[in-house]
Design a protein around this motif. Sequence first.
Motif, PDB file in Angstrom:
ATOM      1  N   GLU A  15       0.842  -1.429   0.119  1.00  0.00           N
ATOM      2  CA  GLU A  15       0.088   0.128  -0.025  1.00  0.00           C
ATOM      3  C   GLU A  15       0.594   1.238  -0.181  1.00  0.00           C
ATOM      4  O   GLU A  15       0.269   2.403  -0.561  1.00  0.00           O
ATOM      5  N   ASP A  16       2.179   1.317   0.543  1.00  0.00           N
ATOM      6  CA  ASP A  16       2.904   2.438   0.452  1.00  0.00           C
ATOM      7  C   ASP A  16       3.595   2.490  -0.696  1.00  0.00           C
ATOM      8  O   ASP A  16       4.760   3.503  -0.661  1.00  0.00           O
ATOM      9  N   GLY A  17       3.474   1.746  -1.690  1.00  0.00           N
ATOM     10  CA  GLY A  17       4.345   1.644  -2.722  1.00  0.00           C
ATOM     11  C   GLY A  17       5.647   0.962  -3.179  1.00  0.00           C
ATOM     12  O   GLY A  17       6.397   0.845  -3.961  1.00  0.00           O
ATOM     13  N   GLY A  18       6.003   0.251  -1.635  1.00  0.00           N
ATOM     14  CA  GLY A  18       7.233  -0.511  -1.801  1.00  0.00           C
ATOM     15  C   GLY A  18       6.981  -1.757  -2.376  1.00  0.00           C
ATOM     16  O   GLY A  18       5.700  -2.095  -2.862  1.00  0.00           O
ATOM     17  N   HIS A  19       8.007  -2.443  -3.074  1.00  0.00           N
ATOM     18  CA  HIS A  19       7.567  -3.867  -3.641  1.00  0.00           C
ATOM     19  C   HIS A  19       8.357  -4.939  -3.186  1.00  0.00           C
ATOM     20  O   HIS A  19       9.459  -4.899  -2.558  1.00  0.00           O
ATOM     21  N   ARG A  20       7.966  -6.160  -3.310  1.00  0.00           N
ATOM     22  CA  ARG A  20       8.472  -7.451  -3.128  1.00  0.00           C
ATOM     23  C   ARG A  20       8.619  -8.274  -4.187  1.00  0.00           C
ATOM     24  O   ARG A  20       7.680  -8.335  -5.149  1.00  0.00           O
ATOM     25  N   ARG A  21       9.690  -8.857  -4.505  1.00  0.00           N
ATOM     26  CA  ARG A  21       9.963  -9.577  -5.647  1.00  0.00           C
ATOM     27  C   ARG A  21      10.446 -10.938  -5.255  1.00  0.00           C
ATOM     28  O   ARG A  21      12.049 -11.084  -5.408  1.00  0.00           O
ATOM     29  N   PRO A  22       9.687 -11.859  -4.942  1.00  0.00           N
ATOM     30  CA  PRO A  22      10.505 -13.129  -4.513  1.00  0.00           C
ATOM     31  C   PRO A  22      10.978 -13.678  -5.768  1.00  0.00           C
ATOM     32  O   PRO A  22      10.399 -13.633  -6.842  1.00  0.00           O
ATOM     33  N   ASP A  23      11.824 -14.795  -5.449  1.00  0.00           N
ATOM     34  CA  ASP A  23      12.520 -15.305  -6.782  1.00  0.00           C
ATOM     35  C   ASP A  23      11.453 -16.366  -7.361  1.00  0.00           C
ATOM     36  O   ASP A  23      11.733 -16.506  -8.387  1.00  0.00           O
ATOM     37  N   ALA A  24      10.643 -16.932  -6.454  1.00  0.00           N
ATOM     38  CA  ALA A  24       9.960 -17.676  -6.946  1.00  0.00           C
ATOM     39  C   ALA A  24       8.560 -17.773  -6.173  1.00  0.00           C
ATOM     40  O   ALA A  24       8.675 -17.861  -4.850  1.00  0.00           O
ATOM     41  N   LEU A  25       7.222 -18.155  -7.027  1.00  0.00           N
ATOM     42  CA  LEU A  25       6.270 -18.444  -6.113  1.00  0.00           C
ATOM     43  C   LEU A  25       5.577 -19.651  -6.703  1.00  0.00           C
ATOM     44  O   LEU A  25       5.459 -19.943  -7.781  1.00  0.00           O
ATOM     45  N   ILE A  26       5.655 -20.589  -5.724  1.00  0.00           N
ATOM     46  CA  ILE A  26       5.094 -22.154  -6.001  1.00  0.00           C
ATOM     47  C   ILE A  26       3.704 -22.128  -5.858  1.00  0.00           C
ATOM     48  O   ILE A  26       3.178 -21.733  -4.659  1.00  0.00           O
ATOM     49  N   TYR A  27       2.812 -22.441  -6.875  1.00  0.00           N
ATOM     50  CA  TYR A  27       1.325 -22.216  -6.402  1.00  0.00           C
ATOM     51  C   TYR A  27       0.815 -23.519  -5.922  1.00  0.00           C
ATOM     52  O   TYR A  27       1.339 -24.599  -6.432  1.00  0.00           O
ATOM     53  N   LEU A  28      -0.186 -23.458  -5.243  1.00  0.00           N
ATOM     54  CA  LEU A  28      -0.979 -24.651  -4.580  1.00  0.00           C
ATOM     55  C   LEU A  28      -2.419 -24.329  -4.873  1.00  0.00           C
ATOM     56  O   LEU A  28      -2.929 -23.176  -4.836  1.00  0.00           O
ATOM     57  N   PRO A  29      -3.008 -25.400  -5.070  1.00  0.00           N
ATOM     58  CA  PRO A  29      -4.634 -25.224  -5.289  1.00  0.00           C
ATOM     59  C   PRO A  29      -5.176 -24.983  -3.832  1.00  0.00           C
ATOM     60  O   PRO A  29      -4.583 -25.598  -2.863  1.00  0.00           O
ATOM     61  N   PRO A  30      -6.508 -24.412  -3.791  1.00  0.00           N
ATOM     62  CA  PRO A  30      -7.071 -23.570  -5.000  1.00  0.00           C
ATOM     63  C   PRO A  30      -6.236 -22.232  -4.984  1.00  0.00           C
ATOM     64  O   PRO A  30      -6.454 -21.976  -6.579  1.00  0.00           O
ATOM     65  N   ASN A  31      -5.892 -21.552  -4.246  1.00  0.00           N
ATOM     66  CA  ASN A  31      -5.305 -20.387  -4.322  1.00  0.00           C
ATOM     67  C   ASN A  31      -4.122 -20.044  -3.289  1.00  0.00           C
ATOM     68  O   ASN A  31      -4.281 -19.078  -2.554  1.00  0.00           O
ATOM     69  N   ARG A  32      -3.166 -20.765  -3.180  1.00  0.00           N
ATOM     70  CA  ARG A  32      -2.182 -20.661  -2.267  1.00  0.00           C
ATOM     71  C   ARG A  32      -0.878 -20.744  -2.723  1.00  0.00           C
ATOM     72  O   ARG A  32      -0.801 -20.966  -4.179  1.00  0.00           O
ATOM     73  N   ALA A  33       0.300 -20.130  -2.207  1.00  0.00           N
ATOM     74  CA  ALA A  33       1.297 -19.876  -2.756  1.00  0.00           C
ATOM     75  C   ALA A  33       2.520 -19.982  -1.882  1.00  0.00           C
ATOM     76  O   ALA A  33       2.471 -19.762  -0.746  1.00  0.00           O
ATOM     77  N   ILE A  34       3.567 -20.762  -2.301  1.00  0.00           N
ATOM     78  CA  ILE A  34       4.672 -20.725  -1.303  1.00  0.00           C
ATOM     79  C   ILE A  34       5.763 -19.505  -2.052  1.00  0.00           C
ATOM     80  O   ILE A  34       6.310 -19.682  -3.038  1.00  0.00           O
ATOM     81  N   VAL A  35       6.413 -19.044  -1.149  1.00  0.00           N
ATOM     82  CA  VAL A  35       7.296 -17.968  -1.391  1.00  0.00           C
ATOM     83  C   VAL A  35       8.751 -18.585  -1.126  1.00  0.00           C
ATOM     84  O   VAL A  35       8.977 -19.149  -0.074  1.00  0.00           O
TER      85      VAL A  35
END
Length: 235
Positions: free
Chosen positions: A48-68
């Motif tokens: 919300e403050d304009g800062g950014h995060r760029r993880p090397d990888a997002l591993i998706y899990l069903p139905p709408n989850r992710a591993i950073v």
Amino acid sequence: DAEALARALTGESRAQGDWGELVLESLLATAGLTEGREYALQVDHRDEDGGHRRPDALIYLPPNRAIVIDSKCSLQAFFASTRASSPEEREVDLSAHVASLRAHVRALSQKDYQAVVRERTLDVVFLFVPNEAAFHAALSREPSLYEDAFRQRVVLCSPTTLLAALQVVSHVWRSERQALNATRIAEEAGKMIDKLGLALEAFDELGLRLGAAQQAFDHARGRLATGRGNVLQLA
């Protein structure tokens, strides 16, 4: 080329980061995951403050989850320990290696990916150490390192342990697709049964109409030629 790679990995943090990302991508491919479907690389997320995060990888899990997964950890102190000229110098380098990992764990725990990444992430971030020897050297030097990191919601992973986790993710997706296909097959079979039922109803209605038409035909023919007092007899 080998000497150039060795110099880069021991002296340039950027080269180490690129190398770690290459190892990570290789593990993702080995696990049978597909980019854009089961995982994404270097996806930029803004808070919300304009800062950014760029993880090397997002591993998706069903139905709408992710591993950073983050693979940017410095291994300079570890490589220095492998070239140490004395046991004392090696111990100093290994202590610096552990301290470097601890600092990276603290930095990851403060990034709060869960509040930025739009997918519902797990409560932990995977810190990938792309060198098996460096991973075990750190844990051998400081056995409490893994538990300390986990208390900060960071999981330390080596190539071997991360590959095992990625293979579990691949199995989850295969099971998800099989279940989805089974659901679709059941839905299509249900639609086919419904259509067959409607077709049978139409045939029954057609039979009734044909029967009524036959009766009307027989009645009209009787009046014309075969019934009592038909038109032909009168003629």
